[in-house]
Structures are given as C-alpha cells and as structure tokens.
Design an enzyme around this catalytic site. Structure first.
Site, mmCIF file in Angstrom:
data_model
loop_
_atom_site.group_PDB
_atom_site.id
_atom_site.type_symbol
_atom_site.label_atom_id
_atom_site.label_comp_id
_atom_site.label_asym_id
_atom_site.label_seq_id
_atom_site.Cartn_x
_atom_site.Cartn_y
_atom_site.Cartn_z
ATOM 1 N N ARG A 63 -50.103 19.953 -0.933
ATOM 2 C CA ARG A 63 -49.059 19.335 -1.766
ATOM 3 C C ARG A 63 -47.912 18.802 -0.904
ATOM 4 O O ARG A 63 -47.351 17.738 -1.182
ATOM 5 C CB ARG A 63 -48.529 20.372 -2.766
ATOM 6 N N HIS A 67 -46.238 15.120 -1.045
ATOM 7 C CA HIS A 67 -44.822 14.925 -1.370
ATOM 8 C C HIS A 67 -44.036 14.315 -0.209
ATOM 9 O O HIS A 67 -42.979 13.743 -0.409
ATOM 10 C CB HIS A 67 -44.200 16.242 -1.836
ATOM 11 N N ASN A 95 -39.794 18.633 -6.687
ATOM 12 C CA ASN A 95 -40.301 19.499 -5.620
ATOM 13 C C ASN A 95 -40.180 20.975 -5.962
ATOM 14 O O ASN A 95 -40.235 21.834 -5.072
ATOM 15 C CB ASN A 95 -39.571 19.192 -4.307
ATOM 16 N N HIS A 193 -55.581 19.513 -7.687
ATOM 17 C CA HIS A 193 -55.158 20.609 -8.567
ATOM 18 C C HIS A 193 -56.283 21.609 -8.790
ATOM 19 O O HIS A 193 -56.217 22.432 -9.684
ATOM 20 C CB HIS A 193 -54.599 20.064 -9.875
HETATM 21 C C1 HEM Z 1 -50.997 12.858 -10.607
HETATM 22 C C2 HEM Z 1 -49.758 13.267 -10.622
HETATM 23 C C3 HEM Z 1 -49.350 14.629 -10.178
HETATM 24 C C4 HEM Z 1 -48.443 15.417 -10.794
HETATM 25 C C5 HEM Z 1 -47.640 15.081 -12.041
HETATM 26 C C6 HEM Z 1 -48.368 16.654 -10.061
HETATM 27 C C7 HEM Z 1 -47.542 17.716 -10.377
HETATM 28 C C8 HEM Z 1 -47.652 18.984 -9.862
HETATM 29 C C9 HEM Z 1 -46.937 20.148 -10.306
HETATM 30 C C10 HEM Z 1 -45.884 20.172 -11.412
HETATM 31 C C11 HEM Z 1 -47.373 21.207 -9.569
HETATM 32 C C12 HEM Z 1 -46.943 22.677 -9.712
HETATM 33 C C13 HEM Z 1 -45.872 23.072 -8.721
HETATM 34 C C14 HEM Z 1 -45.443 24.506 -8.979
HETATM 35 O O1 HEM Z 1 -44.956 24.796 -10.083
HETATM 36 O O2 HEM Z 1 -45.590 25.367 -8.077
HETATM 37 C C15 HEM Z 1 -48.355 20.713 -8.653
HETATM 38 C C16 HEM Z 1 -49.027 21.481 -7.733
HETATM 39 C C17 HEM Z 1 -49.884 20.969 -6.785
HETATM 40 N N1 HEM Z 1 -50.144 19.641 -6.565
HETATM 41 FE FE1 HEM Z 1 -49.714 18.132 -7.792
HETATM 42 N N2 HEM Z 1 -49.231 16.596 -9.021
HETATM 43 C C18 HEM Z 1 -49.856 15.375 -9.034
HETATM 44 C C19 HEM Z 1 -50.739 14.888 -8.094
HETATM 45 C C20 HEM Z 1 -51.092 15.550 -6.952
HETATM 46 C C21 HEM Z 1 -51.749 14.956 -5.824
HETATM 47 C C22 HEM Z 1 -52.138 13.500 -5.712
HETATM 48 C C23 HEM Z 1 -51.932 15.955 -4.903
HETATM 49 C C24 HEM Z 1 -52.534 15.886 -3.534
HETATM 50 C C25 HEM Z 1 -53.263 14.917 -3.081
HETATM 51 C C26 HEM Z 1 -51.393 17.169 -5.494
HETATM 52 C C27 HEM Z 1 -51.452 18.402 -4.912
HETATM 53 C C28 HEM Z 1 -50.992 19.560 -5.509
HETATM 54 C C29 HEM Z 1 -51.324 20.898 -5.051
HETATM 55 C C30 HEM Z 1 -52.271 21.242 -3.923
HETATM 56 C C31 HEM Z 1 -50.629 21.779 -5.857
HETATM 57 C C32 HEM Z 1 -50.592 23.317 -5.748
HETATM 58 C C33 HEM Z 1 -49.391 23.682 -4.896
HETATM 59 C C34 HEM Z 1 -49.222 25.160 -4.609
HETATM 60 O O3 HEM Z 1 -50.112 25.966 -4.891
HETATM 61 O O4 HEM Z 1 -48.158 25.511 -4.066
HETATM 62 N N3 HEM Z 1 -50.870 16.871 -6.704
HETATM 63 N N4 HEM Z 1 -48.500 19.351 -8.831
#
Ligand code: HEM
Ligand SMILES: *[C@@H]1O[C@H](CO)[C@@H](O)[C@H](O)[C@H]1NC(C)=O
Length: 324
Positions: A63, A67, A95, A193
C-alpha cells in the site's frame, strides 16, 4: 587468443557505455550496478527479516508504494513526517493507518551502511513493495531504479489524488484515468486488497452511509455478511481491525471471491462488479490460471514509473521521514 580477449573486452565495454547511455533517459534495473550493486539483495533481506516476524505487514509495504506513486509520482514523499509548518502526506485522511514507514527507515539504514548517500527512499519503497508481494506468494516483477526523492509532502495532495473507500465505480475509474490507468487496470490492481487489513474507518460508509445517506447500508451487500460486518464495525467505530479476507497474509484470489459473493468490505471493493464489464472482469481474474498475476505485475511496473524525479533533480534523503 590475446586479440580474441581484447575483442571481448572492447565488446563488453561498449555494451557498458551503451547501458549507461540508455540509463540517462530514465529508470533502469541496473542503475546502482556500480554505486550500490547489492542494493536489491540488502532490501530483500531486510524485508524478509521484518516479514518473518510480522507477515501481515507485507500488505503495508504494498500500500505504501501505491500511496507514494499516486501522489505527484513515486518520489518518496509518502514517508515524510509533518512539521509544525507543514501537514505532510502521512497525516492525510486517505492515508489513515498507513503502515511500514518505520520499517522503510530500518531498511534505509541497512542500505546507508553499505552505500551512503546513494539510494533514494523512493527506490527502496518500490523494491520493498515488490519483495513483500513476493513474500506473500504474489506475483513478482522487475523494478527499474533511479528515482530521486522529492521535498514536497502535503496532506491535501494525497487527499485530492488518492481514491477514497466510499468511491463508486465511476469515481474509481475517473481517479485511475487521471493517472493513465483504465478500468481493467483499476480492477486488477485493486486485487491488492487480497492481503492485509482495513479499519472500520474505511468500512463505515458501506454499512452506515451508503452514497452519503445516513444509516443506509449498501443494498448490494449479502445481508448476512453485512450483519456480521456490523458486529465487527459498530456504527461510529473507526479503529477496529478487519482482515481483508480469510487469508490476510497471502496474495491469493480470495478477495475477488468475496467481491463476487457481494461481500466487499468497502464500497470501493463492492463497486468493482457494479460498473460496465466489472463483474465479467472479476469473474475472469478470479479463475486459477487467469492472467491476473501477470496483469497485476504489469500494473505495478506502470505505477512504479509514474513521474519519477530524475538526476540531477531531487535528492537522496539520508533518512526517509525527514528531508535533507
Ligand atoms: C481502488 C481504489 C482503492 C481504494 C479506495 C483503497 C482504499 C483502501 C483503504 C481504505 C484501506 C484500509 C486502510 C486501513 O484502514 O488500514 C486499504 C488498504 C490497502 N490497500 Fe487499498 N485502496 C484502493 C486501491 C489499492 C491499490 C491500487 C493498491 C495497490 C496496488 C492497494 C493496496 C492496499 C493494501 C495492500 C492494503 C492493506 C494495507 C495494510 O494491511 O496495512 N489499494 N485501501
Ligand atoms: C454521510 O455522508 C454525508 C455525505 O458525505 C456526510 O455529510 C455525513 O456527515 C455522513 N454521515 C455520517 C454519520 O458520517
């Protein structure tokens, strides 16, 4: 014999000159071949050491790279901490609970010990994301290097450029289009995700504020799933942790299965199957042996090339949370 050897030497050196000329145009996998030949090995070793203790953090590294790159390009600005004068990217709403920043500095310290003032934080973030995804048994890809670190890190940049979890399909498409990615690439990359976790902050609108209407639950959700999720995320709760899917340390197809079963945690997860061709795309990607992994790798490479800062611009930060 001697002249054959000479010929080989001339050939090899002209190839090196050629490689150097090619590098001048931008990023290259061999960028640190002379200045820090072990950088990839050092980063991988550190990432694996960290993830063996805490496998769930693999998603955090992934992530972080997204970002970083999505906000004014892959310039290492995502790790810069706020100062009294400047609210920086880590403190943006979008973030929320960003992880792995201290660990990037731990890796940076190991790299600095071997090659002082040589490797950018942006490159370390890119390498760590690749290695962490591989650690979780996801796809791997070749990382071109040579990004330099920027000095601007502004929270409102992140909040205007990154997608929010209450975005509908058309907003997700629009957000990705602004960075040069199409709807399929958006769906493919959202497959990230499949690992890690989300906090109730991102889930809330799906359960209690769908399309901005108070107390409206996303009507597309499987009702039994929504009821269960409400127990994990009571109304108003932001900080409870929910795993992305049943295998939060593994990069597998369980996330897409959940989405197809109308069990998306966030609105943006559920929305993948609500737009034109969305459902058929996910139905294809979820199949074992589909091209999801190779499309994902291609998407990450494309993402990692978003507006890098190239020498002589930018800097090589000494530590990743503070500009030089
Ligand atoms: C399509 C639109 C996207 C939205 C709206 C979004 C939003 C989010 C949100 C709200 C979280 C949760 C953060 C938390 O509460 O800890 C999250 C986690 C995550 N996102 Fe996304 N995301 C998107 C696309 C992506 C993309 C394109 C990637 C990577 C290529 C990605 C990778 C991740 C990963 C790996 C997590 C888990 C993070 C962790 O475990 O700390 N996301 N995302
Ligand atoms: C629901 O969303 C709307 C529009 O985004 C917002 O004005 C309102 O404050 C939200 N309600 C809650 C309880 O978060």
């Amino acid at each position: 014999m001697a002249s054959a050897k000479m010929g080989a030497v001339v050939l090899v050196s002209s190839l090196l000159v050629l490689a150097t000329i090619c590098e001048a145009g931008g990023l290259s996998p061999t960028y640190y071949s002379y200045s820090c030949p072990k950088v990839s090995a050092i980063v991988k070793k550190e990432v694996y050491k960290i993830l063996k203790k805490n496998p769930n953090l693999a998603a955090g590294f992934n992530r972080l790279h997204f970002h970083d790159c999505w906000v004014n390009g892959c310039d290492g600005s995502v790790t810069i901490k706020s100062t009294p004068e400047n609210l920086a990217e880590p403190d943006a709403f979008v973030n929320f609970m960003l992880r792995a920043i201290p660990e990037i500095d731990q890796i940076k310290a190991a790299v600095e010990a071997a090659c002082p003032n040589t490797v950018s934080c942006a490159d370390i973030i890119a390498l760590a994301a690749r290695d962490a995804t591989g650690f979780a048994r996801g796809p791997t890809w070749s990382v071109a290097l040579g990004r330099r670190d920027g000095r601007r890190s502004v929270a409102t940049d992140a909040d205007t450029q990154l997608p929010f979890p209450n975005f509908l399909f058309s907003q997700l498409v629009q957000n990705f289009a602004a960075k040069g990615f199409n709807a399929r690439e958006m769906i493919v990359l959202s497959g990230s995700h499949t690992f890690g976790r989300t906090h109730c902050n991102g889930i809330g609108p799906n359960l209690y504020n769908y399309t901005g209407i108070d107390d409206l639950t996303n009507p597309n959700l499987d009702p039994a799933f929504a009821a269960k999720l409400k127990k994990q995320c009571p109304k108003g709760n932001r900080n409870n942790v929910v795993n992305m899917d049943a295998s939060p340390n593994k990069f597998d197809n369980k996330y897409y299965k959940k989405v197809l079963a109308n069990q998306g945690d966030m609105i943006s997860d559920d929305e993948l199957i609500r737009g034109p061709d969305g459902a058929s795309t996910v139905q294809y990607l979820v199949k074992p042996g589909s091209s999801w992994f190779s499309e994902f790798a291609a998407g990450m490479v494309k993402m990692s090339r978003l507006s890098p800062i190239l020498a002589p611009d930018g800097e090589i930060r000494k530590t990743c949370q503070v500009v030089n």
